[in-house]
Motif scaffolding. Structure first.
Motif, PDB file in Angstrom:
ATOM      1  N   GLY A  44       0.857  -1.291   0.125  1.00 12.75           N
ATOM      2  CA  GLY A  44       0.029  -0.060  -0.056  1.00 12.75           C
ATOM      3  C   GLY A  44       0.766   1.245   0.074  1.00 12.75           C
ATOM      4  N   PHE A  45       2.090   1.175  -0.623  1.00 14.40           N
ATOM      5  CA  PHE A  45       3.105   2.370  -0.494  1.00 14.40           C
ATOM      6  C   PHE A  45       2.819   3.176  -1.793  1.00 14.40           C
ATOM      7  N   THR A  46       2.914   4.478  -1.754  1.00 12.26           N
ATOM      8  CA  THR A  46       3.131   5.371  -3.054  1.00 12.26           C
ATOM      9  C   THR A  46       4.376   5.150  -3.337  1.00 12.26           C
ATOM     10  N   GLN A  47       4.944   5.474  -4.515  1.00  9.40           N
ATOM     11  CA  GLN A  47       6.249   5.566  -4.770  1.00  9.40           C
ATOM     12  C   GLN A  47       7.192   6.514  -4.004  1.00  9.40           C
ATOM     13  N   GLU A  48       6.579   7.361  -3.376  1.00  9.50           N
ATOM     14  CA  GLU A  48       7.377   8.248  -2.513  1.00  9.50           C
ATOM     15  C   GLU A  48       7.445   7.800  -1.230  1.00  9.50           C
ATOM     16  N   GLN A  49       6.601   7.004  -0.657  1.00  5.53           N
ATOM     17  CA  GLN A  49       6.505   6.364   0.767  1.00  5.53           C
ATOM     18  C   GLN A  49       7.608   5.149   0.440  1.00  5.53           C
ATOM     19  N   ALA A  50       7.633   4.453  -0.757  1.00  2.00           N
ATOM     20  CA  ALA A  50       8.547   3.345  -0.837  1.00  2.00           C
ATOM     21  C   ALA A  50       9.913   3.961  -0.881  1.00  2.00           C
ATOM     22  N   ALA A  51      10.033   5.113  -1.428  1.00  2.18           N
ATOM     23  CA  ALA A  51      11.274   5.637  -1.793  1.00  2.18           C
ATOM     24  C   ALA A  51      12.007   6.191  -0.365  1.00  2.18           C
ATOM     25  N   GLU A  52      11.070   6.652   0.385  1.00  7.95           N
ATOM     26  CA  GLU A  52      11.401   7.018   1.772  1.00  7.95           C
ATOM     27  C   GLU A  52      11.868   5.811   2.652  1.00  7.95           C
ATOM     28  N   ALA A  53      11.173   4.733   2.745  1.00  9.70           N
ATOM     29  CA  ALA A  53      11.355   3.362   3.276  1.00  9.70           C
ATOM     30  C   ALA A  53      12.544   2.847   2.730  1.00  9.70           C
ATOM     31  N   ILE A  54      12.999   2.793   1.660  1.00 12.07           N
ATOM     32  CA  ILE A  54      14.188   2.294   0.964  1.00 12.07           C
ATOM     33  C   ILE A  54      15.300   3.223   1.372  1.00 12.07           C
ATOM     34  N   GLY A  55      15.087   4.412   1.070  1.00 11.67           N
ATOM     35  CA  GLY A  55      16.375   5.426   1.389  1.00 11.67           C
ATOM     36  C   GLY A  55      16.732   5.734  -0.070  1.00 11.67           C
ATOM     37  N   VAL A  56      16.090   5.735  -0.999  1.00  9.61           N
ATOM     38  CA  VAL A  56      16.542   6.256  -2.290  1.00  9.61           C
ATOM     39  C   VAL A  56      15.409   7.390  -2.834  1.00  9.61           C
ATOM     40  N   HIS A  57      15.975   8.047  -3.698  1.00  8.52           N
ATOM     41  CA  HIS A  57      14.967   8.998  -4.252  1.00  8.52           C
ATOM     42  C   HIS A  57      13.774   8.730  -5.108  1.00  8.52           C
ATOM     43  N   PRO A  58      12.620   9.278  -4.963  1.00  7.04           N
ATOM     44  CA  PRO A  58      11.476   8.832  -5.459  1.00  7.04           C
ATOM     45  C   PRO A  58      11.587   8.493  -7.102  1.00  7.04           C
ATOM     46  N   LYS A  59      12.470   9.307  -7.695  1.00  2.00           N
ATOM     47  CA  LYS A  59      12.778   9.310  -9.158  1.00  2.00           C
ATOM     48  C   LYS A  59      13.487   7.901  -9.574  1.00  2.00           C
ATOM     49  N   HIS A  60      14.526   7.491  -8.417  1.00  2.00           N
ATOM     50  CA  HIS A  60      14.889   5.967  -8.674  1.00  2.00           C
ATOM     51  C   HIS A  60      13.982   5.129  -8.607  1.00  2.00           C
ATOM     52  N   ILE A  61      12.836   5.095  -7.589  1.00  2.00           N
ATOM     53  CA  ILE A  61      11.872   4.106  -7.874  1.00  2.00           C
ATOM     54  C   ILE A  61      11.052   3.803  -9.121  1.00  2.00           C
ATOM     55  N   ILE A  62      10.991   5.045  -9.444  1.00  2.00           N
ATOM     56  CA  ILE A  62      10.507   4.956 -10.855  1.00  2.00           C
ATOM     57  C   ILE A  62      11.148   4.141 -11.721  1.00  2.00           C
ATOM     58  N   LYS A  63      12.361   4.422 -11.827  1.00  2.00           N
ATOM     59  CA  LYS A  63      13.314   3.882 -12.916  1.00  2.00           C
ATOM     60  C   LYS A  63      13.522   2.475 -12.471  1.00  2.00           C
ATOM     61  N   MET A  64      13.715   2.203 -11.324  1.00  2.00           N
ATOM     62  CA  MET A  64      13.789   0.649 -10.738  1.00  2.00           C
ATOM     63  C   MET A  64      12.526  -0.071 -11.279  1.00  2.00           C
ATOM     64  N   GLU A  65      11.176   0.443 -11.191  1.00  2.00           N
ATOM     65  CA  GLU A  65      10.110  -0.097 -11.445  1.00  2.00           C
ATOM     66  C   GLU A  65      10.129  -0.331 -13.054  1.00  2.00           C
ATOM     67  N   GLN A  66      10.599   0.747 -13.791  1.00  2.00           N
ATOM     68  CA  GLN A  66      10.582   0.336 -15.272  1.00  2.00           C
ATOM     69  C   GLN A  66      11.650  -0.365 -15.834  1.00  2.00           C
ATOM     70  N   GLY A  67      12.709  -0.964 -14.876  1.00  2.00           N
ATOM     71  CA  GLY A  67      13.765  -1.687 -15.358  1.00  2.00           C
ATOM     72  C   GLY A  67      14.757  -0.960 -15.950  1.00  2.00           C
ATOM     73  N   ALA A  68      14.828   0.362 -15.476  1.00  2.00           N
ATOM     74  CA  ALA A  68      15.995   1.168 -16.355  1.00  2.00           C
ATOM     75  C   ALA A  68      17.039   1.565 -15.356  1.00  2.00           C
ATOM     76  N   ALA A  69      16.957   1.095 -14.131  1.00  2.00           N
ATOM     77  CA  ALA A  69      18.022   1.423 -12.954  1.00  2.00           C
ATOM     78  C   ALA A  69      18.801   0.045 -13.117  1.00  2.00           C
ATOM     79  N   ASN A  70      20.114   0.366 -12.914  1.00  2.00           N
ATOM     80  CA  ASN A  70      20.920  -0.925 -12.482  1.00  2.00           C
ATOM     81  C   ASN A  70      20.930  -0.747 -10.833  1.00  2.00           C
ATOM     82  N   VAL A  71      20.270  -1.447 -10.286  1.00  2.00           N
ATOM     83  CA  VAL A  71      20.011  -1.467  -8.782  1.00  2.00           C
ATOM     84  C   VAL A  71      21.128  -2.295  -8.032  1.00  2.00           C
ATOM     85  N   THR A  72      21.620  -1.535  -7.092  1.00  2.00           N
ATOM     86  CA  THR A  72      22.631  -2.210  -6.265  1.00  2.00           C
ATOM     87  C   THR A  72      22.219  -3.358  -5.263  1.00  2.00           C
ATOM     88  N   VAL A  73      23.030  -4.305  -4.857  1.00  2.00           N
ATOM     89  CA  VAL A  73      22.791  -5.028  -3.879  1.00  2.00           C
ATOM     90  C   VAL A  73      22.246  -4.238  -2.481  1.00  2.00           C
TER      91      VAL A  73
END
Length: 101
Positions: A44-73
């Motif tokens: 039930g997270f928005t992208q902004e809430q997920a970004a806050e919980a994970i510790g990344v910028h909200p724009k990075h969540i968008i890129k992660m979900e689109q498969g456009a970010a090379n996500v680190t371990v």
């Protein structure tokens, strides 16, 4: 001691120049992005809430979900903590989730 070699360039990894490998990476990043989006929505997270919980910028969540970010371990571990799932569950097939496995 200097070896006379020029400094190593920091840039895109050589794996991206290998056709089959690059295609496999893109495919898996898309699958991972879909799984992260699925988990975010289940929580039930928005992208902004997920970004806050994970510790990344909200724009990075968008890129992660689109498969456009090379996500680190480290980001994957943070996502597993934020979504309260084992790290391996980030890589489960979505069909397994739908069939109740």
């Amino acid at each position: 001691m200097p070896t006379g070699k020029p400094p190593v360039k920091r840039g895109r990894s050589e794996v991206w120049t290998r056709g089959p490998t690059a295609r496999a990476i893109k495919r898996e990043l898309l699958r991972l992005g879909a799984r992260l989006r699925q988990l975010r929505l289940e929580q039930g997270f928005t992208q902004e809430q997920a970004a806050e919980a994970i510790g990344v910028h909200p724009k990075h969540i968008i890129k992660m979900e689109q498969g456009a970010a090379n996500v680190t371990v480290a980001t994957l571990v943070a996502a597993s903590v934020a979504f309260k799932v084992p790290l391996r569950d980030l890589f489960r097939e979505m069909e397994e989730d739908d069939s109740g496995k």
